[in-house]
Write a protein that holds these residues in place. Structure first.
Motif, short mmCIF file in Angstrom:
data_model
loop_
_atom_site.label_atom_id
_atom_site.label_comp_id
_atom_site.label_asym_id
_atom_site.label_seq_id
_atom_site.Cartn_x
_atom_site.Cartn_y
_atom_site.Cartn_z
N GLU A 1 -7.68 -2.23 3.16
CA GLU A 1 -8.65 -1.58 4.05
C GLU A 1 -8.40 -0.08 4.07
O GLU A 1 -7.27 0.38 4.02
N GLY A 2 -9.48 0.67 4.19
CA GLY A 2 -9.39 2.13 4.22
C GLY A 2 -8.55 2.64 5.36
O GLY A 2 -7.81 3.62 5.21
N SER A 3 -8.62 1.97 6.52
CA SER A 3 -7.84 2.42 7.67
C SER A 3 -6.34 2.29 7.40
O SER A 3 -5.56 3.16 7.80
N THR A 4 -5.94 1.24 6.73
CA THR A 4 -4.53 1.05 6.38
C THR A 4 -4.07 2.10 5.40
O THR A 4 -3.01 2.70 5.55
N VAL A 5 -4.90 2.35 4.38
CA VAL A 5 -4.57 3.35 3.36
C VAL A 5 -4.44 4.72 4.02
O VAL A 5 -3.48 5.47 3.79
N GLU B 1 1.91 17.37 -1.20
CA GLU B 1 3.04 17.63 -0.31
C GLU B 1 2.65 17.76 1.15
O GLU B 1 3.45 17.49 2.03
N THR B 2 1.42 18.21 1.41
CA THR B 2 1.03 18.45 2.80
C THR B 2 -0.24 17.67 3.15
O THR B 2 -0.88 17.09 2.28
N MET B 3 -0.60 17.72 4.43
CA MET B 3 -1.81 17.05 4.89
C MET B 3 -3.06 17.64 4.23
O MET B 3 -4.08 17.00 4.16
N ALA B 4 -2.96 18.87 3.75
CA ALA B 4 -4.09 19.50 3.07
C ALA B 4 -4.45 18.75 1.79
O ALA B 4 -5.59 18.83 1.31
N ASP B 5 -3.49 18.02 1.24
CA ASP B 5 -3.72 17.26 0.01
C ASP B 5 -4.22 15.84 0.27
O ASP B 5 -4.41 15.06 -0.66
N MET B 6 -4.41 15.50 1.54
CA MET B 6 -4.77 14.12 1.90
C MET B 6 -6.07 13.67 1.24
O MET B 6 -6.16 12.55 0.73
N GLY B 7 -7.08 14.52 1.22
CA GLY B 7 -8.36 14.15 0.63
C GLY B 7 -8.24 13.79 -0.84
O GLY B 7 -8.83 12.82 -1.31
N LYS B 8 -7.45 14.57 -1.55
CA LYS B 8 -7.24 14.32 -2.99
C LYS B 8 -6.55 12.97 -3.19
O LYS B 8 -6.96 12.17 -4.03
N VAL B 9 -5.53 12.70 -2.39
CA VAL B 9 -4.78 11.45 -2.50
C VAL B 9 -5.65 10.26 -2.11
O VAL B 9 -5.68 9.24 -2.80
N VAL C 1 0.85 -1.20 0.00
CA VAL C 1 0.00 0.00 0.00
C VAL C 1 0.88 1.25 0.00
O VAL C 1 0.63 2.21 -0.71
N ARG C 2 1.95 1.21 0.79
CA ARG C 2 2.87 2.34 0.88
C ARG C 2 3.51 2.64 -0.49
O ARG C 2 3.64 3.79 -0.89
N ASP C 3 3.89 1.59 -1.22
CA ASP C 3 4.49 1.78 -2.54
C ASP C 3 3.51 2.47 -3.50
O ASP C 3 3.87 3.41 -4.20
N VAL C 4 2.27 2.00 -3.50
CA VAL C 4 1.25 2.59 -4.37
C VAL C 4 0.97 4.03 -3.94
O VAL C 4 0.84 4.94 -4.77
N ALA C 5 0.90 4.26 -2.63
CA ALA C 5 0.62 5.60 -2.10
C ALA C 5 1.73 6.58 -2.50
O ALA C 5 1.45 7.70 -2.92
N ARG C 6 2.98 6.17 -2.37
CA ARG C 6 4.11 7.04 -2.74
C ARG C 6 4.01 7.43 -4.21
O ARG C 6 4.22 8.59 -4.58
N GLY D 1 -8.90 9.94 -2.18
CA GLY D 1 -9.93 9.67 -3.18
C GLY D 1 -9.41 8.80 -4.31
O GLY D 1 -10.04 7.81 -4.70
N VAL D 2 -8.26 9.16 -4.82
CA VAL D 2 -7.65 8.41 -5.93
C VAL D 2 -7.22 7.02 -5.48
O VAL D 2 -7.47 6.02 -6.16
N LEU D 3 -6.57 6.95 -4.31
CA LEU D 3 -6.08 5.66 -3.82
C LEU D 3 -7.21 4.69 -3.51
O LEU D 3 -7.10 3.50 -3.81
#
Length: 151
Positions: free
Chosen positions: A138-142, A117-125, A103-108, A127-129
């Motif tokens: 699982e969503g909690s892991t992601v 770059e920041t936590m402000a972008d978390m929602g965007k990331v 999951v970490r590899d795909v997330a990176r 959604g796509v992931l």
């Protein structure tokens, strides 16, 4: 064979073999699947796709995991054992989940593609992931991985 059909066939087999625990879990899954099927109906009949079936199974598995945590914190080992057995039966029907490292590899990769770059972008990331990893993680892991990567 569709996943739902496999569950129904296994339900019949559990009846024949008089496997009470397995039968109870499979009946519970059948009820959840029928409930989902009814909610998806527009006109006439509707049948669930494997993706929708997996969604129902993942929700059931998540409920069992949460129950296990609560029972462990409450010192109810007898109930923990039962929930673990039910979870094991449900997981037999789920596809193999990705490890945290996968999951970490795909997330990176997605974070880099999106220029997050920041936590402000978390929602965007997220959604796509979640679209890409639906039924695979699982969503909690992601969520945990994305938070760590953006921090």
């Amino acid at each position: 064979m569709a996943l739902k059909d496999q569950i129904m066939a296994d339900l019949k087999q559990a009846m024949k073999n008089k496997e009470q625990d397995r039968l109870r879990v499979l009946r519970s899954l059948k009820a959840k699947l029928l409930e989902k099927e009814i909610s998806e109906r527009k006109e006439g009949e509707a049948s669930l796709s494997d993706e929708q079936t997996i969604e129902v199974l993942m929700k059931a598995a998540k409920q069992r995991r949460e129950s296990i945590e609560q029972f462990q914190s409450g010192g109810r080992d007898d109930l923990v054992e039962n929930e673990e057995m039910e979870l094991e039966i449900i997981e037999n029907y789920l596809p193999k989940m990705l490890s945290e490292e996968e999951v970490r590899d795909v997330a990176r990769q997605k974070i880099e593609e999106l220029g997050a770059e920041t936590m402000a972008d978390m929602g965007k990331v997220m959604g796509v992931l979640m679209q890409e990893l639906k039924g695979k993680a699982e969503g909690s892991t992601v969520s945990k991985v994305v938070k760590e990567e953006l921090s």
